[in-house]
Design a protein around this motif. Sequence first.
Motif, PDB file in Angstrom:
ATOM      1  N   THR A 158       0.858  -1.175   0.000  1.00 38.88           N
ATOM      2  CA  THR A 158       0.000   0.000   0.000  1.00 38.88           C
ATOM      3  C   THR A 158       0.898   1.230   0.000  1.00 38.88           C
ATOM      4  O   THR A 158       2.126   1.117  -0.035  1.00 38.88           O
ATOM      5  N   SER A 159       0.296   2.391   0.046  1.00 38.86           N
ATOM      6  CA  SER A 159       1.091   3.612   0.083  1.00 38.86           C
ATOM      7  C   SER A 159       1.592   3.880   1.498  1.00 38.86           C
ATOM      8  O   SER A 159       0.971   3.480   2.488  1.00 38.86           O
ATOM      9  N   ARG A 160       2.691   4.578   1.587  1.00 38.64           N
ATOM     10  CA  ARG A 160       3.212   5.009   2.879  1.00 38.64           C
ATOM     11  C   ARG A 160       2.176   5.854   3.614  1.00 38.64           C
ATOM     12  O   ARG A 160       2.038   5.770   4.839  1.00 38.64           O
ATOM     13  N   ALA A 161       1.427   6.638   2.863  1.00 37.52           N
ATOM     14  CA  ALA A 161       0.441   7.539   3.462  1.00 37.52           C
ATOM     15  C   ALA A 161      -0.642   6.785   4.222  1.00 37.52           C
ATOM     16  O   ALA A 161      -1.214   7.304   5.181  1.00 37.52           O
ATOM     17  N   ALA A 162      -0.930   5.565   3.798  1.00 40.64           N
ATOM     18  CA  ALA A 162      -1.964   4.782   4.477  1.00 40.64           C
ATOM     19  C   ALA A 162      -1.491   4.253   5.826  1.00 40.64           C
ATOM     20  O   ALA A 162      -2.312   3.869   6.663  1.00 40.64           O
ATOM     21  N   ILE A 163      -0.183   4.237   6.039  1.00 39.98           N
ATOM     22  CA  ILE A 163       0.390   3.664   7.246  1.00 39.98           C
ATOM     23  C   ILE A 163       0.853   4.722   8.241  1.00 39.98           C
ATOM     24  O   ILE A 163       0.575   4.622   9.440  1.00 39.98           O
ATOM     25  N   ILE A 164       1.530   5.745   7.758  1.00 38.01           N
ATOM     26  CA  ILE A 164       2.351   6.570   8.629  1.00 38.01           C
ATOM     27  C   ILE A 164       1.588   7.359   9.675  1.00 38.01           C
ATOM     28  O   ILE A 164       1.991   7.431  10.842  1.00 38.01           O
ATOM     29  N   ASP A 165       0.476   7.993   9.312  1.00 35.54           N
ATOM     30  CA  ASP A 165      -0.201   8.861  10.277  1.00 35.54           C
ATOM     31  C   ASP A 165      -0.694   8.087  11.499  1.00 35.54           C
ATOM     32  O   ASP A 165      -0.456   8.485  12.641  1.00 35.54           O
ATOM     33  N   ARG A 166      -1.378   6.999  11.268  1.00 35.65           N
ATOM     34  CA  ARG A 166      -1.960   6.281  12.400  1.00 35.65           C
ATOM     35  C   ARG A 166      -0.908   5.586  13.251  1.00 35.65           C
ATOM     36  O   ARG A 166      -1.098   5.421  14.461  1.00 35.65           O
ATOM     37  N   ILE A 167       0.222   5.197  12.654  1.00 35.31           N
ATOM     38  CA  ILE A 167       1.278   4.594  13.461  1.00 35.31           C
ATOM     39  C   ILE A 167       1.934   5.640  14.352  1.00 35.31           C
ATOM     40  O   ILE A 167       2.557   5.324  15.366  1.00 35.31           O
ATOM     41  N   GLN A 168       1.769   6.916  14.001  1.00 29.10           N
ATOM     42  CA  GLN A 168       2.266   8.010  14.835  1.00 29.10           C
ATOM     43  C   GLN A 168       1.180   8.567  15.751  1.00 29.10           C
ATOM     44  O   GLN A 168       1.431   9.489  16.524  1.00 29.10           O
ATOM     45  N   GLY A 169      -0.028   8.024  15.660  1.00 31.29           N
ATOM     46  CA  GLY A 169      -1.111   8.472  16.519  1.00 31.29           C
ATOM     47  C   GLY A 169      -1.939   9.608  15.963  1.00 31.29           C
ATOM     48  O   GLY A 169      -2.771  10.181  16.670  1.00 31.29           O
ATOM     49  N   HIS A 170      -1.751   9.935  14.661  1.00 29.50           N
ATOM     50  CA  HIS A 170      -2.498  11.023  14.036  1.00 29.50           C
ATOM     51  C   HIS A 170      -3.694  10.441  13.279  1.00 29.50           C
ATOM     52  O   HIS A 170      -3.515   9.706  12.299  1.00 29.50           O
ATOM     53  N   TYR A 171      -4.896  10.773  13.728  1.00 24.68           N
ATOM     54  CA  TYR A 171      -6.113  10.185  13.188  1.00 24.68           C
ATOM     55  C   TYR A 171      -6.973  11.226  12.483  1.00 24.68           C
ATOM     56  O   TYR A 171      -6.918  12.416  12.783  1.00 24.68           O
ATOM     57  N   GLN A 172      -7.776  10.759  11.534  1.00 27.64           N
ATOM     58  CA  GLN A 172      -8.835  11.552  10.919  1.00 27.64           C
ATOM     59  C   GLN A 172     -10.007  10.625  10.663  1.00 27.64           C
ATOM     60  O   GLN A 172      -9.848   9.408  10.618  1.00 27.64           O
ATOM     61  N   MET A 179      -1.407   2.290  17.898  1.00 27.50           N
ATOM     62  CA  MET A 179      -0.754   0.982  17.888  1.00 27.50           C
ATOM     63  C   MET A 179       0.631   1.053  18.518  1.00 27.50           C
ATOM     64  O   MET A 179       1.454   1.880  18.159  1.00 27.50           O
ATOM     65  N   LYS A 180       0.870   0.145  19.450  1.00 26.82           N
ATOM     66  CA  LYS A 180       2.178   0.020  20.100  1.00 26.82           C
ATOM     67  C   LYS A 180       2.691  -1.406  19.892  1.00 26.82           C
ATOM     68  O   LYS A 180       1.929  -2.370  19.909  1.00 26.82           O
ATOM     69  N   PHE A 181       4.011  -1.494  19.761  1.00 25.77           N
ATOM     70  CA  PHE A 181       4.642  -2.796  19.558  1.00 25.77           C
ATOM     71  C   PHE A 181       5.445  -3.261  20.783  1.00 25.77           C
ATOM     72  O   PHE A 181       5.704  -4.446  20.922  1.00 25.77           O
TER      73      PHE A 181
END
Length: 414
Positions: free
Chosen positions: A296-310, A323-325
Amino acid sequence: MTDTILKTRRSFMRSATAMGALLCAPALLPARAAANGMGTPEKKEVRIGFIPLTDCASIVMASALGLDEKYGIKIIPSKEANWATIRDKQLNGENDFSHILYGELVGLQVGIGGPQADMANLMTLNRNGQGISLSRKLAEAGATDLASLAALMKREPREYTFAQTFPTGTHAMWLYYWLASAGINPMQDIKVITVPPPQMIANARVGNMDGFSVGEPWNMRGILDGVSIHAASSQDIWPDHPEKVLGTTQAFAEQHPNTCKAVIAALLEASRWIDSTPDNREQMADTIAARAYVNTSRAAIIDRIQGHYQDGLGKTWDDPNHMKFHDTGKVNYPYTSDAAWFLTQHKRWGLLADHPDYLAVARRLNRTDLYREAAAAAGVAVPDSDLRSSTLLGGKTWDGQDPAAYAESFDIHA
């Protein structure tokens, strides 16, 4: 893919030098000594089946960063099509380990969602970060959250269809718990279908469902593609819930205990690396977005893995429970109470006819003995108790103390 992995390894080695305390060169020798203390791995090359989801990241990064080699093994990530394939390849030995839904692994232990098999949970891979999405059509009709969905269903009765990813899995349990908290009985009031995560958006696009429960990045992908909106995060249902686990069979764990410990230790290192800095999470997103992994695109992953939601409707927010690992090791310990919770929900929704011995099943499944040895080698702290307390949506507390009573305590059930 090879170029991506080589770049990732080079970047990792540069960052390891700068990070010092995390994975600096002086730390390598003690770690190797600790690995030897766990014993020589019985199997050096191991296949780990995974589904293309953001939470496969620790498996991919352990391989991409060479952290597996540190413990005398080579991890081969094996991309699979759906959770049924994950199950089948684990049971037939084609894969040695699996990135698997916690509820799916628990279900196999008691013979639901597949043939009964003695399974082993070696560690929790992540917490939080799943989601429930509603179709754009539903949003345009006024359903943008749980309350407005319940109101729409009452106002305009028809057959509403919702998708989850596996009948005994985590996404099904989040969906059912969420709907039931608003008085919607998922066993009676809606139609439920099973759709593999990578196929969720295509099915939503053609109108096969009104909503779906799935892991990231597919909720965000639905927003980016304009086919769905965000209705809830799984952490809204259970803050810091367990999600995917590292599964194998008890037979494999008994025959290859040192291999199991080496894989756990490597994944603990990768999990710690991912969570240590925002830059590492960005590097992780770049790596797993590749076609060989999530595709998928990076854009689909990056925001939510940093805690930025819309939500896809103009609202944005930061969620500290993204999400935490690793989270200093709090994520990864295989708590007995976590496994037992899924059994209570299986009983609640009629997947189990009778009450099992909840804690005995969970303690047999969760190989805390192997985890503790691997955690010691990786320098990760472990808790004093295998039970923990959580308060879920609606205010009900789960602490693992009386599972049968908890399972019977819900007004809405099968």
